[in-house]
Design a protein around this motif. Structure first.
Motif, short mmCIF file in Angstrom:
data_model
loop_
_atom_site.label_atom_id
_atom_site.label_comp_id
_atom_site.label_asym_id
_atom_site.label_seq_id
_atom_site.Cartn_x
_atom_site.Cartn_y
_atom_site.Cartn_z
N THR A 430 -1.42 -10.97 1.55
CA THR A 430 -2.19 -9.72 1.46
C THR A 430 -3.68 -9.92 1.68
O THR A 430 -4.44 -8.95 1.63
N THR A 431 -4.13 -11.16 1.92
CA THR A 431 -5.54 -11.37 2.24
C THR A 431 -5.81 -11.11 3.72
O THR A 431 -6.95 -11.14 4.16
N GLN A 432 -4.76 -10.84 4.48
CA GLN A 432 -4.92 -10.58 5.91
C GLN A 432 -5.32 -9.13 6.16
O GLN A 432 -5.45 -8.33 5.24
N GLU A 433 -5.45 -8.80 7.43
CA GLU A 433 -5.73 -7.42 7.84
C GLU A 433 -4.39 -6.67 7.88
O GLU A 433 -3.79 -6.48 8.93
N ASP A 434 -3.95 -6.24 6.68
CA ASP A 434 -2.60 -5.71 6.51
C ASP A 434 -2.56 -4.21 6.29
O ASP A 434 -1.55 -3.67 5.84
N HIS A 435 -3.62 -3.50 6.61
CA HIS A 435 -3.72 -2.08 6.28
C HIS A 435 -2.78 -1.23 7.13
O HIS A 435 -2.16 -0.28 6.62
N ILE A 436 -2.66 -1.55 8.41
CA ILE A 436 -1.71 -0.83 9.25
C ILE A 436 -0.28 -1.13 8.81
O ILE A 436 0.58 -0.24 8.78
N TYR A 437 -0.04 -2.37 8.43
CA TYR A 437 1.29 -2.75 7.92
C TYR A 437 1.65 -1.89 6.72
O TYR A 437 2.77 -1.34 6.65
N ASP A 438 0.74 -1.76 5.76
CA ASP A 438 1.03 -0.97 4.56
C ASP A 438 1.26 0.50 4.92
O ASP A 438 2.19 1.14 4.42
N GLU A 439 0.38 1.05 5.75
CA GLU A 439 0.50 2.46 6.14
C GLU A 439 1.84 2.74 6.82
O GLU A 439 2.52 3.72 6.54
N CYS A 440 2.23 1.84 7.71
CA CYS A 440 3.51 2.00 8.41
C CYS A 440 4.68 1.82 7.45
O CYS A 440 5.70 2.52 7.56
N ARG A 441 4.52 0.93 6.50
CA ARG A 441 5.60 0.65 5.53
C ARG A 441 5.96 1.91 4.75
O ARG A 441 7.15 2.15 4.47
#
Length: 479
Positions: A430-441
């Motif tokens: 979760t220290t990565q650039e994971d914002h699109i991942y979360d939104e899509c999830r």
């Protein structure tokens, strides 16, 4: 007779001869990266005030590097001494080469107020961009007559894979200088124009003849790796690497037209009867992410539009007021031909409904002249990750159940580069650039599917151990 302690091989020499401020060397295993970095740090040790710093992510990772430095530095400079407590080589001239770590981003303050003429990063993809870029401020002359620059080595993979790939690999072809121009206003009112350049120097095991001579079996060791790791470490592929979460991902422009065996396709007009979803992950210092999705009656999901709150620096947010974000969302939905006039279901990070610190983000976005409404998404992380796997999986005809328009460049940039967490092997880091991942999830969890199953072959009565059953069962296809 001259006693040569260490001599660069051709690719190492190319790396060491580069004039750019930043140079990245490597891209595959076995290219002699660490030796090249250690030797480069010696370039100015004849200058008494020279200081160099070589960084690894953690101190335990430095042990092998320090051992290798002994093999190079001591024979070349018999009077040099290594101070294990200070992690520092002291050379006869008074020059120093330090070994340091940046295990956490907060550790960068350990270098506050210090100056180093040379800074080297070993395995750059283990670092975040914030950690790397902060050290620019520590890279300054310690006295007259020194050259000030940064060098790095790496293999693909790690938490920094995405930003390193963007900064060095996709920005220009290998061995092509990349120059950025910065306009800096001075106190006197004059604008100073400053240029900084960087370059990627690729290498692989085939460039290290000494290694191949000493260990002819090393090639076989790399060839035996799983496909993703083999492509990364043997051939230097930046599209597949160890620790990659979504190894199913394919982005093949040759398949954009027929839409098989690829997750990226050309945009098309969405039929009016398809359902439209909007996902949201909040961010202020970090980027926020808004994504729009079209769901076909057959259960196919398409990411058709995105609005990503990034300032151009990896993982840096726009610090926008959420009321302004809501206004931009409504503007996009009024202008995009695939969104205009549609009923859109909004689903978001449940944390935006938190009122413990006052008015919630959801309430801010739902009021005023530009109201945007959300429902809380399902935040079960592992179940959400599995939905990506289920939808990314191809059937035998090459059809996935999720595709993205090629205009959604931030999704295409970030999702394939996600890696697993070191502390939770089932979840992403979760220290990565994971914002699109979360939104899509959140959107995927609102449209859950089950994994594809292949038909099971009948088990022969003459096969009491059910061996054929074990061979034929494949509950998950490419996950």
């Amino acid at each position: 007779m001259q006693n040569i302690i260490w001599q660069p091989q051709p690719k190492q020499r190319q790396f060491q001869e580069r004039p750019e401020y930043e140079a990245l060397y490597g891209g595959a295993a076995g290219g002699g990266k660490s030796d090249a970095l250690l030797a480069e740090a010696l370039r100015q040790v004849h200058i008494p005030h020279y200081k160099a710093l070589i960084l690894r992510k953690t101190y335990p990772q430095l042990a092998e590097l320090v051992d290798r430095s002994r093999a190079i530095y001591l024979p070349a400079f018999p009077a040099a001494r290594y101070n294990a407590q200070a992690h520092c080589w002291l050379f006869p001239s008074g020059a120093k080469i330090y070994f340091g770590s940046l295990q956490h981003t907060k550790d960068r303050t350990n270098y506050q107020g210090k100056a180093y003429d040379f800074i080297g990063f070993d395995e750059l993809t283990h670092f975040t961009y914030d950690e790397y870029s902060y050290m620019f401020s520590r890279n300054r002359p310690t006295g007259p007559g020194t050259r000030v620059y940064i060098r790095a080595t790496t293999n693909p993979g790690g938490i920094g894979h995405a930003w390193v790939k963007q900064r060095f690999i996709t920005a220009a072809p290998p061995m092509t200088p990349i120059t950025d121009t910065y306009i800096v206003p001075s106190p006197q009112g004059k604008a100073l124009e400053i240029q900084k350049s960087r370059i990627f120097v690729p290498s692989n095991v085939f460039d290290n003849q000494k290694l191949l001579d000493n260990d002819p079996q090393y090639l076989a060791s790399l060839a035996m790796l799983p496909e993703a790791e083999k492509n990364a470490l043997l051939y230097g592929s930046w599209d597949s690497f160890e620790g990659q979460v979504f190894t199913e991902w394919r982005n093949d422009p040759e398949h954009y037209e027929d839409e098989r065996w690829t997750h990226v396709i050309k945009p098309f007009r969405i039929p009016s009867y398809w359902r439209i979803w909007r996902g949201f992950d909040f961010g202020y210092q970090k980027p926020f992410s808004v994504g729009w999705y079209a769901a076909s009656p057959e259960g196919m999901l398409y990411r058709i539009r995105e609005y990503y709150g990034c300032d151009g620096t990896p993982n840096h947010g726009l610090q926008m007021n959420m009321a302004d974000v809501a206004a931009q969302i409504l503007r996009i939905e009024s202008e995009d031909e695939n969104l205009r006039g549609r009923k859109i279901a909004g689903i978001a990070d449940p944390s935006i409904f938190d009122v413990s610190r006052g008015e919630s983000i959801a309430d801010i976005m739902a009021k005023g002249a530009h109201p945007v409404f959300w429902e809380p998404g399902d935040n079960h992380r592992i179940a959400g990750k599995m939905q990506f796997h289920y939808r990314f999986a191809f059937d035998e005809q090459g059809n996935p159940r999720f595709q993205v328009f090629n205009t959604c460049r931030h999704f295409i940039r970030t999702i394939p580069n996600l890696v697993y967490s070191a502390s939770d092997v089932e979840d992403i880091d979760t220290t990565q650039e994971d914002h699109i991942y979360d939104e899509c999830r959140y959107v995927l969890m609102a449209n859950p599917i089950t994994p594809r199953q292949r038909p099971r072959a009948a088990v022969s009565r003459e096969d009491p151990l059910n061996l054929r059953e074990h061979k034929k069962q494949a509950a998950f296809f490419r996950i």
